[in-house]
Each structure stands twice: as C-alpha cells, then as structure tokens.
Design a protein around this motif. Structure first.
Motif, PDB file in Angstrom:
ATOM      1  N   ASN A  49       0.683  -1.239   0.043  1.00  0.00           N
ATOM      2  CA  ASN A  49      -0.104  -0.076  -0.059  1.00  0.00           C
ATOM      3  C   ASN A  49       0.988   1.291  -0.063  1.00  0.00           C
ATOM      4  O   ASN A  49       0.212   2.277   0.229  1.00  0.00           O
ATOM      5  CB  ASN A  49      -1.038  -0.135   1.354  1.00  0.00           C
ATOM      6  N   GLN A  50       2.260   1.029  -0.198  1.00  0.00           N
ATOM      7  CA  GLN A  50       3.075   2.372  -0.445  1.00  0.00           C
ATOM      8  C   GLN A  50       2.637   3.087  -1.744  1.00  0.00           C
ATOM      9  O   GLN A  50       2.375   2.646  -2.803  1.00  0.00           O
ATOM     10  CB  GLN A  50       4.333   2.044  -0.381  1.00  0.00           C
ATOM     11  N   VAL A  51       2.600   4.261  -1.380  1.00  0.00           N
ATOM     12  CA  VAL A  51       2.380   5.317  -2.404  1.00  0.00           C
ATOM     13  C   VAL A  51       3.552   6.159  -2.661  1.00  0.00           C
ATOM     14  O   VAL A  51       4.010   6.793  -1.579  1.00  0.00           O
ATOM     15  CB  VAL A  51       0.899   5.786  -2.623  1.00  0.00           C
ATOM     16  N   ASP A  52       3.810   6.886  -4.174  1.00  0.00           N
ATOM     17  CA  ASP A  52       5.109   7.648  -3.956  1.00  0.00           C
ATOM     18  C   ASP A  52       4.369   8.883  -4.677  1.00  0.00           C
ATOM     19  O   ASP A  52       3.816   8.905  -5.608  1.00  0.00           O
ATOM     20  CB  ASP A  52       5.984   6.996  -4.972  1.00  0.00           C
ATOM     21  N   LEU A  53       4.628   9.923  -3.904  1.00  0.00           N
ATOM     22  CA  LEU A  53       4.452  11.243  -4.539  1.00  0.00           C
ATOM     23  C   LEU A  53       5.411  11.971  -5.046  1.00  0.00           C
ATOM     24  O   LEU A  53       6.721  12.401  -4.193  1.00  0.00           O
ATOM     25  CB  LEU A  53       3.652  12.225  -3.378  1.00  0.00           C
ATOM     26  N   CYS A  54       5.507  12.451  -6.196  1.00  0.00           N
ATOM     27  CA  CYS A  54       6.554  13.528  -6.832  1.00  0.00           C
ATOM     28  C   CYS A  54       5.987  14.665  -7.351  1.00  0.00           C
ATOM     29  O   CYS A  54       4.813  14.987  -7.500  1.00  0.00           O
ATOM     30  CB  CYS A  54       7.074  12.489  -7.982  1.00  0.00           C
ATOM     31  N   HIS A 105       7.428  12.961  -1.440  1.00  0.00           N
ATOM     32  CA  HIS A 105       8.786  12.016  -1.426  1.00  0.00           C
ATOM     33  C   HIS A 105       9.938  12.129  -2.418  1.00  0.00           C
ATOM     34  O   HIS A 105      11.040  11.969  -1.948  1.00  0.00           O
ATOM     35  CB  HIS A 105       8.186  10.599  -1.676  1.00  0.00           C
ATOM     36  N   ARG A 106       9.634  12.662  -3.312  1.00  0.00           N
ATOM     37  CA  ARG A 106      10.676  12.990  -4.618  1.00  0.00           C
ATOM     38  C   ARG A 106      10.308  14.281  -5.262  1.00  0.00           C
ATOM     39  O   ARG A 106       9.428  14.814  -5.510  1.00  0.00           O
ATOM     40  CB  ARG A 106      10.510  11.759  -5.495  1.00  0.00           C
ATOM     41  N   TYR A 107      11.478  14.887  -5.751  1.00  0.00           N
ATOM     42  CA  TYR A 107      11.489  16.234  -6.382  1.00  0.00           C
ATOM     43  C   TYR A 107      12.377  16.183  -7.620  1.00  0.00           C
ATOM     44  O   TYR A 107      13.542  15.764  -7.669  1.00  0.00           O
ATOM     45  CB  TYR A 107      11.973  17.287  -5.295  1.00  0.00           C
ATOM     46  N   SER A 108      11.722  16.941  -8.667  1.00  0.00           N
ATOM     47  CA  SER A 108      12.433  16.656 -10.160  1.00  0.00           C
ATOM     48  C   SER A 108      12.631  17.948 -10.715  1.00  0.00           C
ATOM     49  O   SER A 108      11.564  19.012 -10.760  1.00  0.00           O
ATOM     50  CB  SER A 108      11.852  15.657 -11.053  1.00  0.00           C
ATOM     51  N   ALA A 273       0.277  13.840 -16.082  1.00  0.00           N
ATOM     52  CA  ALA A 273      -0.955  14.929 -16.730  1.00  0.00           C
ATOM     53  C   ALA A 273      -2.138  14.169 -17.241  1.00  0.00           C
ATOM     54  O   ALA A 273      -2.251  13.091 -17.487  1.00  0.00           O
ATOM     55  CB  ALA A 273      -0.342  15.530 -17.806  1.00  0.00           C
ATOM     56  N   GLY A 274      -3.194  15.066 -17.082  1.00  0.00           N
ATOM     57  CA  GLY A 274      -4.349  14.576 -17.741  1.00  0.00           C
ATOM     58  C   GLY A 274      -5.241  13.867 -16.580  1.00  0.00           C
ATOM     59  O   GLY A 274      -6.329  13.380 -16.874  1.00  0.00           O
ATOM     60  N   THR A 293       2.153   9.034  -8.086  1.00  0.00           N
ATOM     61  CA  THR A 293       1.463  10.229  -8.744  1.00  0.00           C
ATOM     62  C   THR A 293       2.351  11.189  -8.884  1.00  0.00           C
ATOM     63  O   THR A 293       3.273  11.553  -7.941  1.00  0.00           O
ATOM     64  CB  THR A 293       0.206  10.537  -8.314  1.00  0.00           C
ATOM     65  N   ILE A 294       2.273  12.143  -9.973  1.00  0.00           N
ATOM     66  CA  ILE A 294       3.159  13.532  -9.877  1.00  0.00           C
ATOM     67  C   ILE A 294       1.977  14.358  -9.319  1.00  0.00           C
ATOM     68  O   ILE A 294       1.016  14.271  -9.772  1.00  0.00           O
ATOM     69  CB  ILE A 294       3.386  14.054 -11.292  1.00  0.00           C
ATOM     70  N   THR A 295       2.015  15.225  -8.142  1.00  0.00           N
ATOM     71  CA  THR A 295       1.235  15.976  -7.545  1.00  0.00           C
ATOM     72  C   THR A 295       1.653  17.376  -7.629  1.00  0.00           C
ATOM     73  O   THR A 295       2.909  17.819  -8.033  1.00  0.00           O
ATOM     74  CB  THR A 295       1.010  15.744  -6.169  1.00  0.00           C
ATOM     75  N   GLY A 296       0.549  18.349  -7.429  1.00  0.00           N
ATOM     76  CA  GLY A 296       0.867  19.873  -7.699  1.00  0.00           C
ATOM     77  C   GLY A 296       0.987  20.251  -8.994  1.00  0.00           C
ATOM     78  O   GLY A 296       0.230  19.596  -9.900  1.00  0.00           O
ATOM     79  N   ASP A 297       1.433  21.414  -9.370  1.00  0.00           N
ATOM     80  CA  ASP A 297       1.157  21.688 -10.721  1.00  0.00           C
ATOM     81  C   ASP A 297       2.328  21.044 -11.649  1.00  0.00           C
ATOM     82  O   ASP A 297       3.432  20.731 -11.460  1.00  0.00           O
ATOM     83  CB  ASP A 297       1.799  23.277 -10.704  1.00  0.00           C
TER      84      ASP A 297
END
Length: 320
Positions: A49-54, A105-108, A273-274, A293-297
């Motif tokens: 159930n781990q989810v990754d937010l980028c 969790h992650r930044y690009s 996106a989308g 998921t990629i979150t934010g803008d």
C-alpha cells in the motif's frame, strides 16, 4: 484456448511475466472492472500500500529545439508558453523544501531542450548539491540527452533517478517527433542506468496511437527494467499540432493503467498529466493498478494540490 485473466494473474503472482510474443489480447477483451480488479491484486501483492508522491519544477522553460507535436515548449509550436532561463538554486531549493514539508517523497527539476548547455549543466549541479545539503527529499532529474560523464556528475551531486520518457511505441514515435528518434531515447536510458541511476520512463496516451502501440510501450518499459512509469493522458494544448485531438475517456485511461500493471507488476505506475480527464482526480485509477503520482502543478498544465492527493490516498487506505 486463451487462459482466463484470473489464471494469468495467478501466474504473474507466482513470478512469471508477460513477454513479447505472448497472446495478450485478454488485456483488451476482458471487462474493464475485472481487469482493474486483477491489476489491483498485482499492485497489492508486489508493491503493498505504499504510494509515491513526486513534484516537479519547470527549471528552464520554452525555446526547445525539438518538434514534439504534443509539447507547449517546442519552438516549432505556437502555444504562447512562458520562456525563461535556468532558475537559480535558491529559488529551486525554496520550492523543494516547501514540497517536502507537505509530505512529498521526490522532487525533480525538468528543463526544456534537447540537452543542457555546459553553463546550465553547472547550474543544475549546483541546485542538486544545495538540495542534497538542505533537504532529505529524493532527487530526480530530467534534462534530455546527456553524456555518460554528465550522468555520473548528476549522481555525485545527489540525484538517484533520471527521467526520460519513451513517449509511445517504436512504431508510432516518428508520428510525434522527427528531431530525435526512439532509439535516442533508449540509448539515453541505458546510459543513465550504466551510470548507476534508476530511470523513470513512460509516455503519453491519446496522441492517435493504437492499443497495440500502448501495449508495446508497456512491454518495452518492462524489457528496460523501468521502476517508475508515468502515464500521461494528452491534454490538447492550443498552438500545438495535437490541439484538436479528442480527449480520452476515463475508461480508456483506466484500461491503459491496468495494462501497464500487467506488464510491469513491480513498478510504480505513476499518474501524471491528464488527471483532470478523470472523476475525482483519478481516484479509480488507484484501485486499478496505479500506486504513484505527480502531484501539484505540472509543467504547463495544472495538476491537483498535494493536500488533496494526500487526503484522497489516505481515504483509499494507502500508506504515506
């Protein structure tokens, strides 16, 4: 006689994997709710159930030399997107720390262009070193086609994952871009992997490709051993050649996510996106095989807020 989707799911749970040449027509013929249910079983078994937010920042915008038909930042298109040079390290660090404080969790850092100039490469390395010193957030980079030594420099600066979308199938790629090739993408991915970087690679659906193209893309990513797979649903942008493309239905997006999970059972299947094309920002997708998921803008299209995503994912039972 074709096996049932339940039997195929059980086979994958036992360690087998779909490969090129297998009859995968069941992925298109199975009722969507059943496909989503079985894809979710695979996600739970292999990923829990781990989810990754980028989150991503558009580190350098516009004036891109490449002619990708979907992109607002291409100099070949006329979208009217903003143009600016590489952001300074302090601006990037401030944005990254703000996102980290909200549980990302992650930044690009993402830049437009075929590759970075030497000067911009140095600016990127300075930004990554600053982020590594001032934040514990995991770092990803997306800067086009780099050399092996540049990939090594990114790794030394604190980056552990590189992003390079293959976009679509090898067959369909020339229909979306002519200034670089599908093989250029593959070569770049393998070079990043050789330098010891994980790779994030996926693509865009809804650009006129067939279902077979989507399955081929999913299979190619499996063959490359990709651990993070962003799936973008095309949001047609005015001023690009794809501005009049018909938007995908939510059912088509969900089936695509299920397909990608069957070919990549252990990967992070990442909504990008989308998401606005789906109800409740893609809530059903996280019950259909997605777990990141990629979150934010986004780069040039608006996404959902970090707090909205956190609330939704916690309500669904994911661990953050």
């Amino acid at each position: 006689m074709q096996q049932s989707i339940t039997a195929i799911t059980e086979s994958i749970l036992q360690g087998n994997q779909l490969k090129r040449g297998d009859d995968c027509s069941f992925l298109l013929e199975t009722d969507l709710p059943q496909l989503c249910t079985q894809a979710n079983r695979l996600r739970k078994h292999f990923c829990g159930n781990q989810v990754d937010l980028c989150t991503i920042i558009n580190g350098k915008s516009g004036r891109c030399s490449e002619d990708c038909k979907f992109c607002a930042q291409s100099s070949h298109n006329h979208s009217g997107c903003s143009e600016y040079a590489f952001l300074d390290a302090d601006t990037i660090a401030m944005d990254a720390k703000k996102n980290a404080s909200q549980g990302v969790h992650r930044y690009s850092i993402v830049t437009a262009g075929r590759k970075l100039s030497d000067a911009d490469m140095e600016k990127s390395l300075a930004a990554y070193r600053k982020l590594r010193q001032e934040s514990s957030i995991s770092l990803c980079a997306s800067h086009g086609f780099l050399s092996y030594d540049q990939f090594l420099a990114l790794k030394e600066a604190g980056v552990n994952r590189y992003h390079e979308n293959i976009e679509t199938s090898r067959r369909y790629f020339p229909s979306i871009c002519t200034t670089h090739s599908y093989q250029d993408k593959i070569d770049s991915i393998r070079l990043a992997q050789k330098a010891g970087l994980e790779v994030c690679s996926g693509g865009i659906i809804g650009m006129g490709e067939t279902w077979e193209d989507r399955m081929d893309m999913a299979l190619s990513l499996s063959e490359l051993g990709i651990s993070s797979i962003p799936i973008n649903a095309l949001s047609p942008i005015p001023g690009t050649p794809f501005e009049n493309r018909e938007r995908l239905s939510e059912d088509d997006i969900l089936r695509t996510i299920g397909i990608f999970r069957f070919f990549n059972p252990k990967a992070q299947i990442r909504l990008a996106a989308g998401r606005s094309l789906m109800q409740h920002s893609g809530k059903r997708a996280f019950l259909s095989g997605a777990n990141a998921t990629i979150t934010g803008d986004m780069l040039t299209t608006s996404g959902t807020s970090i707090q909205q995503d956190r609330t939704m994912l916690l309500d669904l039972g994911f661990d953050l």
